[in-house]
Enzyme design. Structure first.
Site, PDB file in Angstrom:
ATOM      1  CB  SER A 189      -0.906   0.016   1.239  1.00  0.00           C
ATOM      2  OG  SER A 189      -1.547   1.272   1.404  1.00  0.00           O
ATOM      3  CE1 TYR A 209      -4.526  -2.448   5.121  1.00  0.00           C
ATOM      4  CE2 TYR A 209      -3.612  -0.257   4.761  1.00  0.00           C
ATOM      5  CZ  TYR A 209      -4.163  -1.417   4.260  1.00  0.00           C
ATOM      6  OH  TYR A 209      -4.358  -1.555   2.909  1.00  0.00           O
TER       7      TYR A 209
END
Length: 292
Positions: free
Chosen positions: A184, A197
């Site tokens: 990401s 995360y």
């Protein structure tokens, strides 16, 4: 499916919405994510190959799986319990005259991961492409709000599963095989409200580069994709209604990405077109780096 121009993307927008169920469901999202385009035609780049895709029932994994199928690959989809989404994706894949099998379970469990790979091998006879894509997130405003239970769950699903699945797949991979891991932009730019995360996504980058070096002598390539803001069920289930309505608008391109925006990247890394790429990440984020 109608092809969407940049103008149509921008005009559509995303109305405020949120899902309490985690992971989220694609079938209740408004608008529906774009996972394929009529104009995208396959050319047999993956003919006869077999791909295993985690989180392939919806979102980014679904787009990758359909892209592989259009290029002639058979697909095994590993997913949690979103059975309706998974069956719909299976139908779309089989429309490309390839086989698709579904494997439901919890990838934070090493025993399940081994069985899923074994079942895929038994049903398809081989394994050429492993896509570690599935992820989980639960936003918290401060690290002080992240419990030990949430931290362990985020790591177990987002990064431990990649160890489990890669270990299970390795004996079946050969020269020319490819592993693709989804990280990401949060691994590089960070993200408030998602410290755990973001940390797992950074670990995925390190894991990818270490495995690329380890497997290079065997002719197995290991690469990754680091998406920016992509409209997927994970977004709808881990952001507030207000955040969803603004999602992706701050990028230079002015919109969130759609899962189909990543399809070409996955096909590149899985096919011979990416034969001289390993340990690399494709940053597909609408120019988000320039606005971060």
């Amino acid at each position: 499916m109608e092809d969407l121009t940049q103008e149509k993307y921008l005009a559509a927008g995303i109305p405020p919405q949120s899902q309490s169920r985690k992971p989220g469901l694609e079938k209740v999202m408004d608008p529906q994510p774009v996972f394929d385009l009529k104009s995208r035609k396959g050319s047999g780049k993956l003919a006869g190959k077999v791909a295993v895709v985690t989180g392939g029932d919806s979102g980014i994994g679904k787009a990758a799986a359909i892209g592989f199928a259009k290029e002639g690959a058979h697909v095994a989809i590993i997913y949690y319990d979103e059975h309706i989404d998974a069956e719909a994706t299976k139908h779309l894949i089989e429309e490309q005259d390839v086989r698709c099998t579904l494997h439901a379970g919890d990838i934070s469990d090493e025993v399940f991961c081994r069985k899923a790979i074994e079942d895929a091998i038994e049903l398809h006879g081989q394994l050429d492409i492993l896509v570690n894509n599935a992820a989980w997130a639960n936003r918290q405003e401060s690290i002080l709000d992240i419990s030990a239970e949430q931290l362990q769950k985020t790591f177990a699903i987002n990064i431990f599963s990649m160890f489990y699945l890669t270990k299970a797949a390795l004996p079946h991979l050969k020269v020319g095989s490819s592993i693709i891991n989804t990280s990401s932009i949060d691994a590089y730019a960070g993200q408030t409200g998602q410290v755990d995360y973001s940390t797992t996504k950074g670990a995925i980058v390190a894991f990818t580069r270490a495995m690329a070096k380890e497997l290079a002598p065997d002719g197995v390539r290991v690469n990754g994709i680091a998406p920016g803001p992509i409209w997927t069920p994970l977004v709808a289930s881990s952001h507030s209604e207000k955040e969803v309505a603004e999602f992706g608008k701050s990028t230079p391109l002015g919109r969130p990405g759609q899962p189909v925006d990543l399809t070409g990247g996955f096909v590149l890394l899985a096919s011979a077109d990416g034969a001289y790429m390993t340990g690399q990440f494709l940053h597909i984020n609408g120019g988000a780096y320039m606005s971060s």
